[in-house]
Design a protein around this motif. Structure first.
Motif, PDB file in Angstrom:
ATOM      1  N   ARG A 193     -86.831 -42.112 -56.745  1.00 29.62           N
ATOM      2  CA  ARG A 193     -85.516 -42.462 -56.236  1.00 29.62           C
ATOM      3  C   ARG A 193     -85.623 -43.049 -54.821  1.00 29.62           C
ATOM      4  NH1 ARG A 193     -80.580 -40.515 -57.766  1.00 29.62           N
ATOM      5  NH2 ARG A 193     -81.516 -38.747 -58.859  1.00 29.62           N
ATOM      6  N   GLU A 194     -86.414 -42.370 -53.959  1.00 29.42           N
ATOM      7  CA  GLU A 194     -86.519 -42.810 -52.574  1.00 29.42           C
ATOM      8  C   GLU A 194     -87.203 -44.166 -52.447  1.00 29.42           C
ATOM      9  OE1 GLU A 194     -88.564 -39.499 -50.890  1.00 29.42           O
ATOM     10  OE2 GLU A 194     -86.732 -38.363 -50.495  1.00 29.42           O
ATOM     11  N   LEU A 195     -88.125 -44.455 -53.372  1.00 30.80           N
ATOM     12  CA  LEU A 195     -88.865 -45.719 -53.325  1.00 30.80           C
ATOM     13  C   LEU A 195     -88.220 -46.815 -54.165  1.00 30.80           C
ATOM     14  CD1 LEU A 195     -92.456 -44.207 -53.612  1.00 30.80           C
ATOM     15  CD2 LEU A 195     -91.474 -45.285 -51.578  1.00 30.80           C
ATOM     16  N   GLY A 196     -87.181 -46.449 -54.911  1.00 31.53           N
ATOM     17  CA  GLY A 196     -86.515 -47.440 -55.735  1.00 31.53           C
ATOM     18  C   GLY A 196     -87.314 -47.870 -56.942  1.00 31.53           C
ATOM     19  N   LEU A 197     -88.149 -46.971 -57.468  1.00 34.27           N
ATOM     20  CA  LEU A 197     -88.969 -47.282 -58.631  1.00 34.27           C
ATOM     21  C   LEU A 197     -88.296 -46.780 -59.897  1.00 34.27           C
ATOM     22  CD1 LEU A 197     -92.437 -46.305 -57.113  1.00 34.27           C
ATOM     23  CD2 LEU A 197     -91.476 -48.601 -57.348  1.00 34.27           C
ATOM     24  N   THR A 198     -88.534 -47.455 -61.010  1.00 33.57           N
ATOM     25  CA  THR A 198     -87.834 -47.122 -62.249  1.00 33.57           C
ATOM     26  C   THR A 198     -88.712 -46.456 -63.296  1.00 33.57           C
ATOM     27  OG1 THR A 198     -88.267 -49.345 -63.103  1.00 33.57           O
ATOM     28  CG2 THR A 198     -86.193 -48.995 -61.909  1.00 33.57           C
ATOM     29  N   SER A 199     -89.983 -46.239 -62.996  1.00 33.74           N
ATOM     30  CA  SER A 199     -90.839 -45.564 -63.970  1.00 33.74           C
ATOM     31  C   SER A 199     -91.936 -44.818 -63.234  1.00 33.74           C
ATOM     32  CB  SER A 199     -91.464 -46.567 -64.951  1.00 33.74           C
ATOM     33  OG  SER A 199     -92.473 -47.326 -64.302  1.00 33.74           O
ATOM     34  N   TYR A 200     -92.480 -43.812 -63.909  1.00 34.65           N
ATOM     35  CA  TYR A 200     -93.579 -43.047 -63.316  1.00 34.65           C
ATOM     36  C   TYR A 200     -94.862 -43.874 -63.293  1.00 34.65           C
ATOM     37  CZ  TYR A 200     -90.378 -39.161 -63.575  1.00 34.65           C
ATOM     38  OH  TYR A 200     -89.295 -38.347 -63.399  1.00 34.65           O
ATOM     39  N   ARG A 234    -104.637 -49.252 -52.813  1.00 36.37           N
ATOM     40  CA  ARG A 234    -105.655 -48.998 -51.786  1.00 36.37           C
ATOM     41  C   ARG A 234    -105.015 -48.826 -50.411  1.00 36.37           C
ATOM     42  NH1 ARG A 234    -111.224 -52.494 -50.840  1.00 36.37           N
ATOM     43  NH2 ARG A 234    -112.066 -51.191 -49.170  1.00 36.37           N
ATOM     44  N   GLY A 235    -105.422 -47.777 -49.720  1.00 35.79           N
ATOM     45  CA  GLY A 235    -104.909 -47.515 -48.381  1.00 35.79           C
ATOM     46  C   GLY A 235    -103.638 -46.695 -48.342  1.00 35.79           C
ATOM     47  N   ASN A 236    -103.118 -46.317 -49.516  1.00 35.56           N
ATOM     48  CA  ASN A 236    -101.859 -45.575 -49.546  1.00 35.56           C
ATOM     49  C   ASN A 236    -102.119 -44.068 -49.600  1.00 35.56           C
ATOM     50  OD1 ASN A 236     -99.138 -45.183 -49.510  1.00 35.56           O
ATOM     51  ND2 ASN A 236     -98.722 -46.211 -51.450  1.00 35.56           N
ATOM     52  N   GLU A 237    -102.985 -43.578 -48.711  1.00 38.06           N
ATOM     53  CA  GLU A 237    -103.343 -42.162 -48.712  1.00 38.06           C
ATOM     54  C   GLU A 237    -102.151 -41.272 -48.371  1.00 38.06           C
ATOM     55  OE1 GLU A 237    -106.261 -40.877 -49.752  1.00 38.06           O
ATOM     56  OE2 GLU A 237    -106.650 -42.970 -50.301  1.00 38.06           O
ATOM     57  N   ALA A 238    -101.255 -41.755 -47.518  1.00 34.82           N
ATOM     58  CA  ALA A 238    -100.097 -40.952 -47.132  1.00 34.82           C
ATOM     59  C   ALA A 238     -99.238 -40.613 -48.343  1.00 34.82           C
ATOM     60  CB  ALA A 238     -99.265 -41.686 -46.084  1.00 34.82           C
ATOM     61  N   GLU A 239     -99.103 -41.551 -49.270  1.00 32.00           N
ATOM     62  CA  GLU A 239     -98.286 -41.278 -50.450  1.00 32.00           C
ATOM     63  C   GLU A 239     -98.996 -40.312 -51.397  1.00 32.00           C
ATOM     64  OE1 GLU A 239     -95.012 -40.977 -52.559  1.00 32.00           O
ATOM     65  OE2 GLU A 239     -95.150 -42.148 -50.711  1.00 32.00           O
ATOM     66  N   LYS A 240    -100.331 -40.350 -51.436  1.00 29.91           N
ATOM     67  CA  LYS A 240    -101.056 -39.362 -52.236  1.00 29.91           C
ATOM     68  C   LYS A 240    -100.765 -37.954 -51.722  1.00 29.91           C
ATOM     69  CE  LYS A 240    -105.026 -42.073 -53.842  1.00 29.91           C
ATOM     70  NZ  LYS A 240    -106.492 -42.249 -53.747  1.00 29.91           N
ATOM     71  N   VAL A 241    -100.743 -37.815 -50.395  1.00 32.05           N
ATOM     72  CA  VAL A 241    -100.437 -36.510 -49.806  1.00 32.05           C
ATOM     73  C   VAL A 241     -99.023 -36.079 -50.184  1.00 32.05           C
ATOM     74  CG1 VAL A 241    -100.092 -35.267 -47.631  1.00 32.05           C
ATOM     75  CG2 VAL A 241    -102.068 -36.779 -47.913  1.00 32.05           C
ATOM     76  N   ARG A 242     -98.056 -37.007 -50.124  1.00 36.35           N
ATOM     77  CA  ARG A 242     -96.680 -36.673 -50.503  1.00 36.35           C
ATOM     78  C   ARG A 242     -96.595 -36.277 -51.970  1.00 36.35           C
ATOM     79  NH1 ARG A 242     -95.623 -41.632 -47.704  1.00 36.35           N
ATOM     80  NH2 ARG A 242     -94.871 -41.251 -45.572  1.00 36.35           N
ATOM     81  N   MET A 243     -97.336 -36.983 -52.818  1.00 38.77           N
ATOM     82  CA  MET A 243     -97.336 -36.652 -54.240  1.00 38.77           C
ATOM     83  C   MET A 243     -97.864 -35.243 -54.470  1.00 38.77           C
ATOM     84  SD  MET A 243     -99.744 -38.195 -57.271  1.00 38.77           S
ATOM     85  CE  MET A 243    -101.135 -37.332 -56.530  1.00 38.77           C
ATOM     86  N   LEU A 244     -98.994 -34.911 -53.828  1.00 41.28           N
ATOM     87  CA  LEU A 244     -99.570 -33.586 -53.994  1.00 41.28           C
ATOM     88  C   LEU A 244     -98.641 -32.513 -53.424  1.00 41.28           C
ATOM     89  CD1 LEU A 244    -103.288 -34.417 -53.147  1.00 41.28           C
ATOM     90  CD2 LEU A 244    -102.332 -33.923 -55.404  1.00 41.28           C
ATOM     91  N   ASP A 245     -97.991 -32.812 -52.291  1.00 38.39           N
ATOM     92  CA  ASP A 245     -96.996 -31.893 -51.735  1.00 38.39           C
ATOM     93  C   ASP A 245     -95.923 -31.575 -52.771  1.00 38.39           C
ATOM     94  OD1 ASP A 245     -98.198 -31.689 -49.294  1.00 38.39           O
ATOM     95  OD2 ASP A 245     -96.551 -32.561 -48.146  1.00 38.39           O
TER      96      ASP A 245
END
Length: 298
Positions: A53-60, A70-81
């Motif tokens: 919802r926050e990213l405006g994406l329509t599918s998993y 590549r380089g999106n380590e911050a989002e990996k951390v948010r996903m694991l959180d």
């Protein structure tokens, strides 16, 4: 709805397909060692839907592609959180604290008095969640080795979740959480909130002086705090790991304990069939050294 249209705030989250779940199963196990069974479909969908919802994406699938960019380590951390479970309480599994209070701490105090061990104790709460476990340990340590007794105390509390580590470091909880803290310790070490913090309690300064918090991924030993430790609590964490990852983590944790150290697992966890490098001294409690078990408690 097209692939680039954000779903409206009132809409239900999209369904998580089997193939999408498998994508996240592989990703989460590779990143954190955590095994997501097919039964976790609804949980994964619910917890990740906010990021869609926050990213405006329509599918998993689109979110998976975003996370693995590549380089999106911050989002990996948010996903694991988002996928971490934070169930905990003060003095959870009380028999472990009884063991420390009645056997381990008196044993170490006697050894120090005889010059057989230094007057120092290091503890690692590996999987500290929102802090109830390490603060419970801090209260027990101060009761056994009070300020001015000549003992050096340190508790390192870590968790995979950055959100949980931040909450633990704040040391602020609802007063409802106080129910599992013995009254003597509650009055001695916790402060009751007033005015804007009414209904809350916070850890007193005496507890905070020897505690350190950090994010650590048990699947990535390079992120672990430097050992050795005298006590490691890793309770109700490894049940979420796959068998191979669990065995690797246990071997690594045991390697950070001296022969006189103690390793605590949760009530549903065991080292049986995993390693012979530790001996059981009580239910779900192990030491790398051989020795007689402590007396059982009814």
């Amino acid at each position: 709805m097209s692939g680039d249209e954000p779903w409206p705030p009132s809409a239900l989250p999209p369904a998580l397909s089997r193939s999408e779940l498998e994508m996240f199963q592989h990703l989460v196990e590779a990143e954190a060692g955590i095994h997501l069974s097919p039964a976790k479909n609804a949980l994964v969908a619910n917890r990740l839907s906010r990021r869609l919802r926050e990213l405006g994406l329509t599918s998993y699938a689109a979110y998976h592609a975003y996370v693995t960019t590549r380089g999106n380590e911050a989002e990996k951390v948010r996903m694991l959180d988002s996928l971490c479970t934070h169930e905990t309480s003060f003095f959870r599994e009380p028999r472990h604290f009884d063991l420390l209070r009645e056997h381990v701490f008196p044993e170490w105090a006697a050894q120090a008095a005889q010059g057989r061990r230094p007057r120092s104790i290091r503890v690692w709460s590996a999987g500290c969640s929102t802090g109830e476990e390490p603060y419970s340990l801090a209260m027990e340590l101060l009761e056994a080795f009070p300020k001015g007794s000549g003992w050096s105390l340190e508790i390192v509390a870590t968790d995979l979740s950055t959100w949980a580590v931040k909450r633990a470091e704040e040391g602020l909880w609802s007063l409802e959480r106080a129910r599992s803290i013995p009254q003597l310790l509650l009055r001695k070490y916790m402060l009751k909130g007033v005015r804007t913090q009414e209904g809350l309690m916070t850890a007193g300064p005496e507890l905070r002086t020897f505690m350190r918090f950090a994010r650590a991924n048990l699947h990535a030993p390079a992120t672990w705090p430097v050992g050795p430790f005298d006590i490691i609590f890793c309770r109700n964490v490894l049940i979420y790991f796959g068998a191979e990852a669990r065995a690797r983590v246990i071997q690594g944790l045991l390697s950070r304990l001296p022969e006189t150290g103690y390793f605590f697992l949760g009530h549903a966890e065991s080292l049986i069939g995993i390693t012979a490098a530790a001996r059981s001294v009580s239910a779900n409690v192990y030491t790398p050294r051989p020795g007689p078990p402590f007396p059982s408690r009814e």
